[in-house]
Design a protein around this motif. Sequence first.
Motif, PDB file in Angstrom:
ATOM      1  N   ASN A 144       0.814  -1.206   0.000  1.00 22.22           N
ATOM      2  CA  ASN A 144       0.000   0.000   0.000  1.00 22.22           C
ATOM      3  C   ASN A 144       0.852   1.262   0.000  1.00 22.22           C
ATOM      4  N   ASN A 145       2.047   1.186   0.557  1.00 18.92           N
ATOM      5  CA  ASN A 145       2.945   2.345   0.591  1.00 18.92           C
ATOM      6  C   ASN A 145       3.788   2.467  -0.673  1.00 18.92           C
ATOM      7  N   GLU A 146       3.706   1.464  -1.538  1.00 16.81           N
ATOM      8  CA  GLU A 146       4.488   1.483  -2.782  1.00 16.81           C
ATOM      9  C   GLU A 146       3.634   2.080  -3.895  1.00 16.81           C
ATOM     10  N   PRO A 147       4.018   3.235  -4.459  1.00 18.04           N
ATOM     11  CA  PRO A 147       3.199   3.847  -5.522  1.00 18.04           C
ATOM     12  C   PRO A 147       3.145   2.954  -6.753  1.00 18.04           C
ATOM     13  N   LEU A 148       2.063   3.074  -7.505  1.00 21.65           N
ATOM     14  CA  LEU A 148       1.885   2.244  -8.697  1.00 21.65           C
ATOM     15  C   LEU A 148       3.005   2.472  -9.700  1.00 21.65           C
ATOM     16  N   TYR A 149       3.461   3.689  -9.794  1.00 22.88           N
ATOM     17  CA  TYR A 149       4.638   4.029 -10.591  1.00 22.88           C
ATOM     18  C   TYR A 149       5.288   5.242  -9.930  1.00 22.88           C
ATOM     19  N   GLU A 150       6.487   5.548 -10.294  1.00 23.52           N
ATOM     20  CA  GLU A 150       7.233   6.622  -9.641  1.00 23.52           C
ATOM     21  C   GLU A 150       6.517   7.959  -9.820  1.00 23.52           C
ATOM     22  N   GLY A 151       6.214   8.609  -8.684  1.00 25.15           N
ATOM     23  CA  GLY A 151       5.533   9.889  -8.724  1.00 25.15           C
ATOM     24  C   GLY A 151       4.019   9.794  -8.646  1.00 25.15           C
ATOM     25  N   CYS A 152       3.452   8.582  -8.670  1.00 27.52           N
ATOM     26  CA  CYS A 152       1.997   8.423  -8.604  1.00 27.52           C
ATOM     27  C   CYS A 152       1.519   8.634  -7.168  1.00 27.52           C
ATOM     28  N   THR A 153       0.546   9.512  -6.983  1.00 28.20           N
ATOM     29  CA  THR A 153       0.002   9.790  -5.645  1.00 28.20           C
ATOM     30  C   THR A 153      -1.439   9.303  -5.489  1.00 28.20           C
ATOM     31  N   LYS A 154      -2.085   8.942  -6.595  1.00 28.89           N
ATOM     32  CA  LYS A 154      -3.501   8.555  -6.530  1.00 28.89           C
ATOM     33  C   LYS A 154      -3.682   7.085  -6.208  1.00 28.89           C
ATOM     34  N   TYR A 155      -2.835   6.242  -6.768  1.00 21.31           N
ATOM     35  CA  TYR A 155      -2.969   4.797  -6.576  1.00 21.31           C
ATOM     36  C   TYR A 155      -1.668   4.209  -6.053  1.00 21.31           C
ATOM     37  N   SER A 156      -1.810   3.311  -5.093  1.00 19.57           N
ATOM     38  CA  SER A 156      -0.677   2.481  -4.688  1.00 19.57           C
ATOM     39  C   SER A 156      -0.780   1.144  -5.406  1.00 19.57           C
ATOM     40  N   LYS A 157       0.244   0.325  -5.254  1.00 22.14           N
ATOM     41  CA  LYS A 157       0.231  -0.995  -5.888  1.00 22.14           C
ATOM     42  C   LYS A 157      -0.962  -1.810  -5.396  1.00 22.14           C
ATOM     43  N   LEU A 158      -1.252  -1.736  -4.089  1.00 16.18           N
ATOM     44  CA  LEU A 158      -2.353  -2.512  -3.519  1.00 16.18           C
ATOM     45  C   LEU A 158      -3.709  -1.941  -3.904  1.00 16.18           C
ATOM     46  N   SER A 159      -3.892  -0.625  -3.813  1.00 15.15           N
ATOM     47  CA  SER A 159      -5.204  -0.031  -4.091  1.00 15.15           C
ATOM     48  C   SER A 159      -5.621  -0.247  -5.537  1.00 15.15           C
ATOM     49  N   PHE A 160      -4.668  -0.177  -6.471  1.00 18.02           N
ATOM     50  CA  PHE A 160      -4.999  -0.408  -7.875  1.00 18.02           C
ATOM     51  C   PHE A 160      -5.391  -1.864  -8.098  1.00 18.02           C
ATOM     52  N   MET A 161      -4.686  -2.770  -7.433  1.00 15.95           N
ATOM     53  CA  MET A 161      -4.988  -4.195  -7.564  1.00 15.95           C
ATOM     54  C   MET A 161      -6.393  -4.508  -7.041  1.00 15.95           C
ATOM     55  N   LEU A 162      -6.746  -3.921  -5.895  1.00 15.24           N
ATOM     56  CA  LEU A 162      -8.071  -4.160  -5.321  1.00 15.24           C
ATOM     57  C   LEU A 162      -9.160  -3.519  -6.180  1.00 15.24           C
ATOM     58  N   LYS A 163      -8.877  -2.367  -6.781  1.00 14.65           N
ATOM     59  CA  LYS A 163      -9.853  -1.727  -7.672  1.00 14.65           C
ATOM     60  C   LYS A 163     -10.115  -2.611  -8.885  1.00 14.65           C
ATOM     61  N   LEU A 164      -9.060  -3.179  -9.447  1.00 12.63           N
ATOM     62  CA  LEU A 164      -9.225  -4.086 -10.578  1.00 12.63           C
ATOM     63  C   LEU A 164     -10.028  -5.319 -10.180  1.00 12.63           C
ATOM     64  N   TYR A 165      -9.737  -5.856  -9.001  1.00 15.57           N
ATOM     65  CA  TYR A 165     -10.439  -7.051  -8.521  1.00 15.57           C
ATOM     66  C   TYR A 165     -11.923  -6.745  -8.304  1.00 15.57           C
ATOM     67  N   HIS A 166     -12.228  -5.559  -7.811  1.00 10.80           N
ATOM     68  CA  HIS A 166     -13.618  -5.153  -7.609  1.00 10.80           C
ATOM     69  C   HIS A 166     -14.350  -5.068  -8.948  1.00 10.80           C
ATOM     70  N   ILE A 167     -13.695  -4.510  -9.964  1.00 12.36           N
ATOM     71  CA  ILE A 167     -14.292  -4.428 -11.301  1.00 12.36           C
ATOM     72  C   ILE A 167     -14.541  -5.830 -11.850  1.00 12.36           C
ATOM     73  N   LYS A 168     -13.591  -6.732 -11.638  1.00 12.90           N
ATOM     74  CA  LYS A 168     -13.744  -8.116 -12.105  1.00 12.90           C
ATOM     75  C   LYS A 168     -14.985  -8.766 -11.497  1.00 12.90           C
ATOM     76  N   CYS A 169     -15.139  -8.605 -10.167  1.00 11.74           N
ATOM     77  CA  CYS A 169     -16.274  -9.229  -9.473  1.00 11.74           C
ATOM     78  C   CYS A 169     -17.603  -8.622  -9.906  1.00 11.74           C
ATOM     79  N   MET A 170     -17.655  -7.294 -10.012  1.00  5.94           N
ATOM     80  CA  MET A 170     -18.907  -6.635 -10.379  1.00  5.94           C
ATOM     81  C   MET A 170     -19.290  -6.909 -11.826  1.00  5.94           C
ATOM     82  N   SER A 171     -18.293  -7.110 -12.701  1.00  9.69           N
ATOM     83  CA  SER A 171     -18.562  -7.343 -14.130  1.00  9.69           C
ATOM     84  C   SER A 171     -18.563  -8.821 -14.486  1.00  9.69           C
ATOM     85  N   ARG A 172     -18.308  -9.678 -13.493  1.00  2.00           N
ATOM     86  CA  ARG A 172     -18.312 -11.137 -13.695  1.00  2.00           C
ATOM     87  C   ARG A 172     -17.327 -11.560 -14.786  1.00  2.00           C
TER      88      ARG A 172
END
Length: 389
Positions: A144-172
Motif C-alpha cells: 500500500n505504501n508502494e506507488p503504482l509508478y514513480e511519482g503516482c500519488t492517486k494509486y498504490s500498488k495494492l489499491s490499484f490491484m483491489l480496484k481491478l479485482y472489484h471491477i472483475k467481481c462486479m462485471s463477472r
Amino acid sequence: MPIDKSWICKPRNTIEYANGLNVFLDIAFQHANGPVIKCPCAKCGFKKWQTRDVVQEHLTCTAFPQNYKTWYLHGEGSSVIESMVATSAHVIEDLLESQNPMEDMLNDAFGFAGHDEDTEADDLQTNMVGDEGKTNFDELMRDNNEPLYEGCTKYSKLSFMLKLYHIKCMSRMSDKAMTMILELLKDAFEHAKFPNSFYEAKTVITKLGLNYVKIPACPKDCMLYWGEDNEGLEECKRCKTSKWKNKDKKQYAKILRYFPLKPRLQRLFMSSKTIESMTWHASKDNQDGLMRHPRDSEAWKSFDLLHPEFANDPRNVRLGLAADGFNPYGNMSTNHSIWPVVLIPYNRPPWQCMKQTSFILSMIIPGKQMVGNDIDVYLEPLISELKDL
C-alpha cells in the motif's frame, strides 16, 4: 508568521515533504512533556506514543494525514487545546478523519489500530490474528505504501490491484480475461508495478483473510468427507458412491464451500466501523414499544429470561439463518442449483443488520438438484463451530 503546510500534499519522496516533516517534528517536540509524542500516522492513529525517530520513520513510510491542518495535539493552537480536552476523544477523531481509506481498511481488518503499545488489548489482537496475520499485515502495508509508478500519488500498488479485482467481481469477468488485461497493462506501461497474472494478484488479496474451505461431499448428499472419522474415506459410508469425479486429477465429485464463522465475527469486533453497532440491541432502548427489531419480540425476551448469563453480556452474538436456492444460469435449460446459506447478525440496528453488506455468507452448496431436507448434512461444520463458540 503562519507555518507553510503545503508539504503535506507533496509526495513523500520529495525534499519539500522531508523538510516540512522536520518542521512539524521540531514544533511537536518543543511542546512535548517528554521524549515521546502521539504519532499521527495511519497505523498509530494519534493514540500511540512514539519517539522522534519512530514518528519520522512512520510518516516517511506512510502519508501525513492531509486534513490535520492545525496541529492541536502537537503544540499549535495551544489557546484552544484546553477547551478541546474535555471532548477531545470524539472531536479529534472526527477532525482527523483519515485520508487513506486503504490504510483504514488494513487497520480495521487486522485490528492493529487505536491501541497503545504493550497493552492488554494489543496482546489480545495479536493473539486474534496470530504471527501469520502480522506478517500479512506488514506485507500489505508495504504494497500500500508502494506507488503504482514513480511519482503516482492517486494509486498504490495494492489499491490499484483491489480496484481491478472489484471491477472483475462486479462485471463477472473470468480469471483468464483478467490475466489478459494485466498482461496488456504490463506491456503498455513497463514502469508500473502490475502483477504478472491474476493468480499472482489473488495471492496478495488472499492475505486480507476471510477465505473459505473446500469440503468434499457425497454427490447424493449423504455425508461430508469432513472431520477425523470421514476425511480419509474414499467412498460414501451410506450409498458407497466414490467421492472422486476424476481420481487421477484429484477432482472431487461435489464440493461444499464453507466460510468459517469465527474470523468473520472477530472482524465485526475489530473494525472501528462496526464494533459499536454490535452492542446496539442492548444499549438502545425501545421508546414506544413497537416491534422494529427482533429484540422487541417476545421470543427474544423469553430467551433472555431462560439464559440470563448469556443475555447479561451484550457482546454475545445473535444470528439469524436464511437459505434459498437458485439457478445460476437464469432461464437457460441447464439443470443446476446453487444454495447459499446466509447468517444475519441481529446485534446490529435494523437499518444495518438487514443490508447486504451486513450479511455473513456461511456456505455455498452446489448441485444439479436442490438439497431439500439433506441440507442438514451441509450445516454440520456450521453447527460444530456454533457449539464451539
